[in-house]
Write a protein that holds these residues in place. Structure first.
Motif, short mmCIF file in Angstrom:
data_model
loop_
_atom_site.label_atom_id
_atom_site.label_comp_id
_atom_site.label_asym_id
_atom_site.label_seq_id
_atom_site.Cartn_x
_atom_site.Cartn_y
_atom_site.Cartn_z
N LEU A 75 10.17 8.84 -4.33
CA LEU A 75 10.59 7.54 -4.85
C LEU A 75 10.84 6.55 -3.72
O LEU A 75 10.41 5.39 -3.80
N SER A 76 11.48 7.00 -2.65
CA SER A 76 11.74 6.08 -1.53
C SER A 76 10.43 5.64 -0.89
O SER A 76 10.27 4.48 -0.51
N GLY A 77 9.46 6.55 -0.77
CA GLY A 77 8.15 6.18 -0.25
C GLY A 77 7.44 5.19 -1.16
O GLY A 77 6.81 4.23 -0.70
N SER A 78 7.57 5.39 -2.46
CA SER A 78 6.94 4.49 -3.43
C SER A 78 7.56 3.10 -3.38
O SER A 78 6.86 2.09 -3.46
N ILE A 79 8.87 3.06 -3.26
CA ILE A 79 9.55 1.76 -3.17
C ILE A 79 9.14 1.03 -1.90
O ILE A 79 8.92 -0.19 -1.91
N PHE A 80 9.00 1.77 -0.79
CA PHE A 80 8.55 1.16 0.45
C PHE A 80 7.14 0.58 0.28
O PHE A 80 6.87 -0.54 0.71
N VAL A 81 6.23 1.35 -0.33
CA VAL A 81 4.86 0.88 -0.54
C VAL A 81 4.87 -0.36 -1.43
O VAL A 81 4.15 -1.32 -1.16
N LEU A 82 5.68 -0.35 -2.47
CA LEU A 82 5.77 -1.52 -3.36
C LEU A 82 6.24 -2.75 -2.58
O LEU A 82 5.65 -3.83 -2.69
N GLY A 83 7.28 -2.60 -1.78
CA GLY A 83 7.78 -3.72 -0.99
C GLY A 83 6.80 -4.20 0.06
O GLY A 83 6.55 -5.40 0.20
N ALA A 84 6.20 -3.26 0.79
CA ALA A 84 5.26 -3.63 1.85
C ALA A 84 3.99 -4.25 1.28
O ALA A 84 3.49 -5.25 1.81
N SER A 85 3.47 -3.69 0.19
CA SER A 85 2.25 -4.26 -0.40
C SER A 85 2.53 -5.62 -1.03
O SER A 85 1.67 -6.51 -1.00
N SER A 86 3.73 -5.81 -1.58
CA SER A 86 4.09 -7.12 -2.13
C SER A 86 4.15 -8.16 -1.02
O SER A 86 3.62 -9.27 -1.17
N LEU A 87 4.78 -7.80 0.08
CA LEU A 87 4.87 -8.71 1.23
C LEU A 87 3.48 -9.04 1.77
O LEU A 87 3.18 -10.21 2.06
N ALA A 88 2.63 -8.04 1.88
CA ALA A 88 1.26 -8.26 2.37
C ALA A 88 0.48 -9.16 1.39
O ALA A 88 -0.25 -10.05 1.82
#
Length: 194
Positions: free
Chosen positions: A82-95
């Protein structure tokens, strides 16, 4: 053994009935969209929708499939995935937001939709990535009932929104774009009930 077989048949039937409902709702949605938006509007919607789906599929970086695999194997705890998924969601949103801003500055805010509608990508892309990551947890946890409920709820919400806007004769111009956003947001909203 018989109990496991009954459980399998039940899950298969739940998924099958949900698929029938989903396809029926998708057909209804396209009919209402075609009547309300006309040829050009439906084409614009389709391009926007496919662009968001493709970008969302790429932006989740395969983490969704990894979640399914690792949840089934039991190699990692739910919290770690879940923490990895939240990181990917945040990083991909920022990108995505950075890309959209740079694209608008360098070229212009026009990528299948233009003007204020262009900025709807900024919310639609994170919604799709979040939806892909959520459904990966449902797949990996073998929660087929919940997964089917999410998909049917999404379809029902989409048909309801389009139907109301069609009846009110509001499927045009900027309102059409706002409708697109509300439909993509329905993915996130439909998952909140789980």
């Amino acid at each position: 053994m018989a109990e496991a077989r009954r459980g399998l048949l039940f899950n298969v039937n739940v998924v099958f009935v949900a698929q029938i409902a989903i396809y029926g709702l998708a057909f209804c949605l396209r009919v209402v969209l075609a009547r309300g938006l006309g040829d050009e509007g439906l084409g614009t919607y389709s391009l926007f929708f496919v662009a968001v789906l493709v970008a969302g599929g790429i932006a989740n970086l395969g983490v969704g499939l990894g979640n399914i695999y690792f949840l089934n194997k039991g190699d990692y705890a739910h919290d770690e995935l879940l923490s990895g998924s939240i990181f990917v969601l945040g990083a991909s949103s920022l990108a995505a937001w950075t890309f959209l801003l740079m694209y608008a500055i360098i070229l212009e805010p026009d990528l299948f939709v233009s003007g204020r509608s262009y900025w709807l990508y900024a919310a639609a892309l994170p919604s799709v990535v979040g939806y892909v990551l959520l459904t990966s947890f449902l797949h990996g946890s073998s929660r087929f009932g919940a997964l089917s409920a999410v998909a049917v709820a999404q379809g029902l919400f989409g048909v309801a929104v389009v139907g109301v806007l069609y009846v009110l004769d509001e499927l045009d111009g900027y309102r059409r774009s706002c409708w697109l956003m509300s439909l993509h947001s329905s993915w996130s909203a439909s998952t909140a009930s789980i």
